[in-house]
Design a protein around this motif. Structure first.
Motif, PDB file in Angstrom:
ATOM      1  N   SER A 214       1.856   9.927  -8.851  1.00  0.00           N
ATOM      2  CA  SER A 214       2.686   8.723  -8.919  1.00  0.00           C
ATOM      3  C   SER A 214       1.851   7.461  -8.689  1.00  0.00           C
ATOM      4  O   SER A 214       2.007   6.471  -9.393  1.00  0.00           O
ATOM      5  N   CYS A 215       0.920   7.495  -7.730  1.00  0.00           N
ATOM      6  CA  CYS A 215       0.226   6.279  -7.290  1.00  0.00           C
ATOM      7  C   CYS A 215      -1.242   6.177  -7.688  1.00  0.00           C
ATOM      8  O   CYS A 215      -1.838   5.106  -7.529  1.00  0.00           O
ATOM      9  N   GLY A 216      -1.856   7.242  -8.153  1.00  0.00           N
ATOM     10  CA  GLY A 216      -3.275   7.165  -8.503  1.00  0.00           C
ATOM     11  C   GLY A 216      -3.517   6.232  -9.684  1.00  0.00           C
ATOM     12  O   GLY A 216      -2.773   6.252 -10.670  1.00  0.00           O
ATOM     13  N   LEU A 217      -4.552   5.418  -9.585  1.00  0.00           N
ATOM     14  CA  LEU A 217      -4.840   4.467 -10.665  1.00  0.00           C
ATOM     15  C   LEU A 217      -5.593   5.101 -11.826  1.00  0.00           C
ATOM     16  O   LEU A 217      -5.519   4.614 -12.955  1.00  0.00           O
ATOM     17  N   GLU A 218      -6.335   6.151 -11.574  1.00  0.00           N
ATOM     18  CA  GLU A 218      -7.119   6.762 -12.647  1.00  0.00           C
ATOM     19  C   GLU A 218      -7.538   8.174 -12.246  1.00  0.00           C
ATOM     20  O   GLU A 218      -7.374   8.590 -11.106  1.00  0.00           O
TER      21      GLU A 218
ATOM     22  N   VAL B  97       4.892   1.348   0.702  1.00  0.00           N
ATOM     23  CA  VAL B  97       5.797   1.751  -0.383  1.00  0.00           C
ATOM     24  C   VAL B  97       5.494   3.203  -0.753  1.00  0.00           C
ATOM     25  O   VAL B  97       4.332   3.559  -0.970  1.00  0.00           O
ATOM     26  N   CYS B  98       6.526   4.032  -0.823  1.00  0.00           N
ATOM     27  CA  CYS B  98       6.362   5.396  -1.343  1.00  0.00           C
ATOM     28  C   CYS B  98       7.357   5.597  -2.477  1.00  0.00           C
ATOM     29  O   CYS B  98       8.555   5.796  -2.227  1.00  0.00           O
TER      30      CYS B  98
ATOM     31  N   LEU C 281       0.845  -1.192   0.000  1.00  0.00           N
ATOM     32  CA  LEU C 281       0.000   0.000   0.000  1.00  0.00           C
ATOM     33  C   LEU C 281       0.876   1.235   0.000  1.00  0.00           C
ATOM     34  O   LEU C 281       2.043   1.189   0.427  1.00  0.00           O
ATOM     35  N   SER C 282       0.325   2.327  -0.509  1.00  0.00           N
ATOM     36  CA  SER C 282       1.041   3.595  -0.477  1.00  0.00           C
ATOM     37  C   SER C 282       1.379   3.912   0.971  1.00  0.00           C
ATOM     38  O   SER C 282       0.520   3.847   1.859  1.00  0.00           O
ATOM     39  N   ALA C 283       2.632   4.254   1.229  1.00  0.00           N
ATOM     40  CA  ALA C 283       3.114   4.404   2.606  1.00  0.00           C
ATOM     41  C   ALA C 283       2.348   5.464   3.385  1.00  0.00           C
ATOM     42  O   ALA C 283       2.176   5.347   4.602  1.00  0.00           O
TER      43      ALA C 283
END
Length: 318
Positions: free
Chosen positions: A109-113, A44-45, A10-12
């Protein structure tokens, strides 16, 4: 559940780590409290991992929405796109034992959509994109269950994600034990009604795929193709209609043991569920009650009856 907890990356910032551009976090109690009881969380970041400090100037997506770049929001000559993509390449290999990934929404960086892509005039384009790290990770791990934390507020999407995560963990265990023709058929048999609830069409397709498998066919080749289709089918959320169909099928196995009153009660409760009067847990609890008194080995093996830990209460709101 597995002897060891399945792993979810998961995003940190969702794990409460102060890694956001402003030095803060976005702790998700769903993740750090409810899910942490049953899953090992792996924070994870990518932005910190590629050397961006905390706090720092924010990055955003810019340029062509079809191929956006991640740049410093104050100085667009500072481009971290390649670093984010290379880190995704690295982590897609390193995180080979995770069963799912929860991303921070709206992140470049982390957004899926639905991530804004800014243009030279300072305004975002109409078209949206995915965060660069998330997009590359998804490309490299297409079968892995992925979801944004914000969407997990929806009880249907939340249950769907956890179902896929645990199916992925189940498959990992099967592969570790060794794929065989018998093991593959047994796996599919346990997922029969889960698959029927999510995607009745693919339930038939996958049944035919394994039904046509001969002793000469290599399960090491058929297995991965089968699982890719299974996990894709499970991405479709089950609804009251498909759940109701499965519940009726399951009740059919018990009819020979039940009197007229019990049969009528089961049908009434299933119809109440399909009409939206009671949640899914109500007819399931009634069926399990009768199944406890009249055990059926085939039904008891069905993942559908208990696809996730009860104390997550995922079926209380759907």
């Amino acid at each position: 559940m597995l002897a060891t907890k399945p792993k979810i990356a998961l995003s940190a910032c969702l794990a409460g780590e102060e890694v956001r551009f402003n030095g803060g976090h976005k702790e998700s109690r769903l993740c750090t409290e409810a899910l942490a009881e049953h899953f090992e969380l792996v924070p994870v970041c990518p932005e910190v991992a590629i050397g961006l400090g905390t706090p720092r100037a924010a990055i955003h997506l810019a340029g062509d929405p079809a191929q956006p770049r991640a740049v410093n929001s104050r100085d667009d000559t500072i481009d971290v796109s390649d670093a984010l993509i290379q880190y995704a390449d690295q982590m897609a290999v390193e995180l080979d034992d995770i069963c799912g990934y929860i991303f921070m929404q709206k992140s470049p960086s982390c957004g899926l959509e639905r991530i804004k892509v800014y243009q030279a005039n300072g305004y975002p384009a109409r078209e949206r994109a995915s965060g660069l790290y998330a997009a590359r990770f998804r490309e490299l791990r297409p079968d892995l269950p992925l979801e944004e934390e914000g969407r997990l507020c929806d009880p249907v999407l939340r249950e769907n994600f956890i179902i896929r995560v645990l199916a992925y963990a189940d498959w990992q265990r099967l592969c570790a034990e060794g794929l065989s023709r018998h093991a593959l058929i047994a796996f599919h048999s346990r997922y029969k009604y889960q698959l029927m609830a999510h995607n009745p069409e693919q339930y038939k397709v996958l049944g035919k795929l394994l039904g046509s498998m001969s002793r000469q066919d290599d399960p090491q080749q058929i297995g991965p193709a089968y699982f890719s289709q299974l996990i894709a089918a499970l991405r479709r959320c089950a609804n009251r209609g498909t759940h109701g169909n499965v519940l009726m099928h399951l009740s059919g196995y018990l009819r020979r043991f039940l009197d007229a009153g019990d049969k009528q009660e089961i049908r009434r409760v299933i119809e109440q569920y399909m009409a939206g009067i009671v949640p899914l847990v109500v007819p399931l609890t009634l069926l399990k009650h009768h199944l406890n008194h009249h055990p059926d080995a085939y039904l008891l093996s069905q993942v559908y009856l208990q696809p996730h830990p009860e104390n997550l209460s995922l079926r209380n709101a759907i």
